[in-house]
Design a protein around this motif. Structure first.
Motif, PDB file in Angstrom:
ATOM      1  N   ALA A  56      -0.702  -5.379 -11.388  1.00  0.00           N
ATOM      2  CA  ALA A  56      -0.415  -4.796 -10.079  1.00  0.00           C
ATOM      3  C   ALA A  56      -1.715  -4.512  -9.338  1.00  0.00           C
ATOM      4  N   ARG A  57      -1.732  -4.725  -8.029  1.00  0.00           N
ATOM      5  CA  ARG A  57      -2.973  -4.602  -7.274  1.00  0.00           C
ATOM      6  C   ARG A  57      -2.778  -3.822  -5.963  1.00  0.00           C
ATOM      7  N   SER A  58      -1.950  -2.828  -5.974  1.00  0.00           N
ATOM      8  CA  SER A  58      -1.691  -2.015  -4.785  1.00  0.00           C
ATOM      9  C   SER A  58      -2.894  -1.142  -4.446  1.00  0.00           C
ATOM     10  N   ARG A  59      -2.850  -0.544  -3.251  1.00  0.00           N
ATOM     11  CA  ARG A  59      -3.824   0.449  -2.830  1.00  0.00           C
ATOM     12  C   ARG A  59      -3.088   1.767  -2.615  1.00  0.00           C
ATOM     13  N   VAL A  60      -3.579   2.826  -3.264  1.00  0.00           N
ATOM     14  CA  VAL A  60      -3.013   4.162  -3.104  1.00  0.00           C
ATOM     15  C   VAL A  60      -4.078   5.018  -2.429  1.00  0.00           C
ATOM     16  N   GLU A  61      -3.774   5.540  -1.247  1.00  0.00           N
ATOM     17  CA  GLU A  61      -4.794   6.191  -0.436  1.00  0.00           C
ATOM     18  C   GLU A  61      -4.247   7.473   0.192  1.00  0.00           C
ATOM     19  N   ASN A  62      -5.011   8.541   0.076  1.00  0.00           N
ATOM     20  CA  ASN A  62      -4.710   9.819   0.734  1.00  0.00           C
ATOM     21  C   ASN A  62      -3.327  10.358   0.360  1.00  0.00           C
ATOM     22  N   CYS A  63      -2.960  10.184  -0.890  1.00  0.00           N
ATOM     23  CA  CYS A  63      -1.688  10.722  -1.380  1.00  0.00           C
ATOM     24  C   CYS A  63      -1.921  12.005  -2.169  1.00  0.00           C
ATOM     25  N   THR A  64      -0.882  12.821  -2.259  1.00  0.00           N
ATOM     26  CA  THR A  64      -0.901  14.028  -3.079  1.00  0.00           C
ATOM     27  C   THR A  64       0.116  13.876  -4.199  1.00  0.00           C
ATOM     28  N   ILE A  65      -0.339  14.089  -5.427  1.00  0.00           N
ATOM     29  CA  ILE A  65       0.536  14.014  -6.600  1.00  0.00           C
ATOM     30  C   ILE A  65       0.348  15.314  -7.365  1.00  0.00           C
ATOM     31  N   LYS A  66       1.418  16.051  -7.556  1.00  0.00           N
ATOM     32  CA  LYS A  66       1.279  17.400  -8.107  1.00  0.00           C
ATOM     33  C   LYS A  66       2.451  17.743  -9.019  1.00  0.00           C
ATOM     34  N   ASP A  67       2.132  18.514 -10.063  1.00  0.00           N
ATOM     35  CA  ASP A  67       3.151  19.074 -10.973  1.00  0.00           C
ATOM     36  C   ASP A  67       3.988  17.984 -11.618  1.00  0.00           C
ATOM     37  N   MET A  68       3.315  17.064 -12.318  1.00  0.00           N
ATOM     38  CA  MET A  68       3.972  16.028 -13.102  1.00  0.00           C
ATOM     39  C   MET A  68       3.836  16.350 -14.586  1.00  0.00           C
ATOM     40  N   GLN A  69       4.844  16.034 -15.362  1.00  0.00           N
ATOM     41  CA  GLN A  69       4.825  16.364 -16.784  1.00  0.00           C
ATOM     42  C   GLN A  69       3.897  15.449 -17.577  1.00  0.00           C
ATOM     43  N   SER A  96       0.832  -1.197   0.000  1.00  0.00           N
ATOM     44  CA  SER A  96       0.000   0.000   0.000  1.00  0.00           C
ATOM     45  C   SER A  96       0.869   1.249   0.000  1.00  0.00           C
ATOM     46  N   VAL A  97       0.311   2.309  -0.593  1.00  0.00           N
ATOM     47  CA  VAL A  97       0.974   3.613  -0.605  1.00  0.00           C
ATOM     48  C   VAL A  97       0.003   4.592   0.045  1.00  0.00           C
ATOM     49  N   ARG A  98       0.324   5.047   1.247  1.00  0.00           N
ATOM     50  CA  ARG A  98      -0.597   5.901   2.007  1.00  0.00           C
ATOM     51  C   ARG A  98       0.094   7.174   2.457  1.00  0.00           C
ATOM     52  N   ASP A  99      -0.665   8.267   2.414  1.00  0.00           N
ATOM     53  CA  ASP A  99      -0.237   9.547   3.004  1.00  0.00           C
ATOM     54  C   ASP A  99       1.130   9.984   2.491  1.00  0.00           C
ATOM     55  N   CYS A 100       1.360   9.785   1.195  1.00  0.00           N
ATOM     56  CA  CYS A 100       2.634  10.186   0.581  1.00  0.00           C
ATOM     57  C   CYS A 100       2.416  11.400  -0.313  1.00  0.00           C
ATOM     58  N   GLU A 101       3.509  12.073  -0.629  1.00  0.00           N
ATOM     59  CA  GLU A 101       3.453  13.244  -1.505  1.00  0.00           C
ATOM     60  C   GLU A 101       4.490  13.088  -2.607  1.00  0.00           C
ATOM     61  N   PHE A 102       4.022  13.277  -3.845  1.00  0.00           N
ATOM     62  CA  PHE A 102       4.889  13.186  -5.020  1.00  0.00           C
ATOM     63  C   PHE A 102       4.796  14.518  -5.761  1.00  0.00           C
ATOM     64  N   ARG A 103       5.912  15.186  -5.992  1.00  0.00           N
ATOM     65  CA  ARG A 103       5.879  16.507  -6.630  1.00  0.00           C
ATOM     66  C   ARG A 103       7.001  16.660  -7.657  1.00  0.00           C
ATOM     67  N   ASN A 104       6.715  17.499  -8.666  1.00  0.00           N
ATOM     68  CA  ASN A 104       7.742  18.003  -9.583  1.00  0.00           C
ATOM     69  C   ASN A 104       8.535  16.897 -10.262  1.00  0.00           C
ATOM     70  N   GLY A 105       7.798  15.965 -10.898  1.00  0.00           N
ATOM     71  CA  GLY A 105       8.463  14.898 -11.619  1.00  0.00           C
ATOM     72  C   GLY A 105       7.904  14.732 -13.012  1.00  0.00           C
ATOM     73  N   VAL A 106       8.155  13.583 -13.603  1.00  0.00           N
ATOM     74  CA  VAL A 106       7.638  13.261 -14.922  1.00  0.00           C
ATOM     75  C   VAL A 106       6.334  12.478 -14.788  1.00  0.00           C
ATOM     76  N   GLN A 107       6.349  11.455 -13.931  1.00  0.00           N
ATOM     77  CA  GLN A 107       5.160  10.647 -13.701  1.00  0.00           C
ATOM     78  C   GLN A 107       5.110  10.275 -12.222  1.00  0.00           C
ATOM     79  N   GLY A 108       3.895  10.340 -11.669  1.00  0.00           N
ATOM     80  CA  GLY A 108       3.774  10.077 -10.245  1.00  0.00           C
ATOM     81  C   GLY A 108       3.935   8.611  -9.896  1.00  0.00           C
ATOM     82  N   ILE A 109       2.935   7.787 -10.240  1.00  0.00           N
ATOM     83  CA  ILE A 109       2.943   6.357  -9.943  1.00  0.00           C
ATOM     84  C   ILE A 109       2.474   5.615 -11.193  1.00  0.00           C
TER      85      ILE A 109
END
Length: 325
Positions: A20-33, A1-14
């Protein structure tokens, strides 16, 4: 699981692939190309309660992926959600201030309880997509819902208001539009190029134009006979050969009715009073149809062709009780 993470200023978030069968919850992904969350090759993650902003495409789904997409907020993207195939319910998301809020390509599925606003196009159903669109709030867009080229969703129990056009159908679409509140738009519904929507049991009121027919002529359809430029089956085969669509049997052309069946709706006090005064076969001010443009000519075809009209008989005399929640 990916929880409460922040991804910024990249090319692609996730990116998810290969089932694949992950759970992504309460994350922030911002400013991706290139994208916020990408699902492909049969991936089926759970994407719940995330915030995506300015990521090109917020969430994309291709190649038989089936993610669960619930309660996410997507803003500032070229496309909020870009999805292909029949997915689990797309439910409870907020899509705001994107160029296009939600794009569906091929397949069906359920789009329920989402809030879509501030977009050039709120919900775009592309060719071969026929979802059930239920209990969404679609407001403040240039175009609320757009059905294109033989896409015929079921649109019911939605609140559609303050858009340039509430529902637009272009080229051989036959959606079922029932039990919606469609109000305070510049155009409630716009139907073009032989798109014979069935419109029953709605409250359609306080729009500058309630219902407009564009290039709609069953007379032309019947006389012209062949329409190679609109060959849905041919285009489907081409797309499939390029890996862009699942091969499927498509009837080439929609049902040509000669009129738009818009009976059993409530049209607001002013339009209802006009219908009561004029009867079921009249030129209604808030409709644009045969009575406004009785005939038309078409490039490449000789003669004059009769335009279609709206059949509004059996209108309701008072507002219909509709549950949009």
């Amino acid at each position: 699981s990916v929880r409460d993470c922040e991804f910024r200023n990249g090319v692609q978030g996730i990116a998810f692939a290969r089932k694949a069968r992950s759970r992504v919850e309460n994350c922030t992904i911002k400013d991706m190309q290139n994208g916020g969350i990408t699902c492909q090759l049969g991936a089926f993650p759970e994407l719940v309660g995330n915030t995506l902003d300015s990521t090109g495409t917020g969430i994309s789904c291709t190649q038989d992926s089936k993610p669960t997409i619930k309660n996410n907020t997507v803003s500032g993207c070229t496309t909020g959600l870009g999805l292909a195939g029949t997915l689990p319910a797309i439910e409870g998301n907020t899509l705001k201030n994107n160029k296009t809020g939600l794009v569906l390509s091929t397949g069906g599925g359920l789009v329920k309880g989402n809030r879509i606003s501030g977009s050039q196009t709120g919900l775009l159903c592309q060719q071969f997509s026929n979802p059930s669109v239920e209990k969404n709030e679609i407001f403040g867009n240039s175009e609320g819902i757009v059905c294109f080229r033989a896409s015929s969703p079921e649109i019911k129990n939605n609140e559609i208001y303050k858009n340039g056009s509430g529902i637009s159908c272009v080229q051989l679409c036959n959606p079922k539009v029932s039990s919606n509140n469609i109000h305070d738009n510049k155009k409630g519904l716009f139907l073009d190029m032989s798109s014979y929507a069935v419109v029953h049991g709605n409250n359609i009121y306080a729009n500058e134009v309630q219902l407009e027919l564009g290039n709609m002529s069953s007379d032309w359809e019947n006389k012209s006979k062949s329409k190679p430029e609109r060959g849905s089956q041919a285009q489907n085969l081409t797309m499939a050969s390029r890996g862009r669509a699942v091969p499927q049997q498509i009837e080439d052309g929609a049902q040509i009715m000669g009129f738009v069946d818009a009976s059993g709706n409530w049209w607001g006090d002013a339009t209802t009073a006009e219908m009561d005064a004029k009867g079921p076969n009249a030129n209604i001010k808030s409709f644009i149809d045969y009575y406004d443009v009785p005939t038309r000519t078409y490039e490449g075809y000789s003669g004059i062709f009769v335009q279609d009209k709206v059949k509004y008989g059996g209108w309701k005399k008072s507002k219909i009780k509709i549950n949009t929640q």
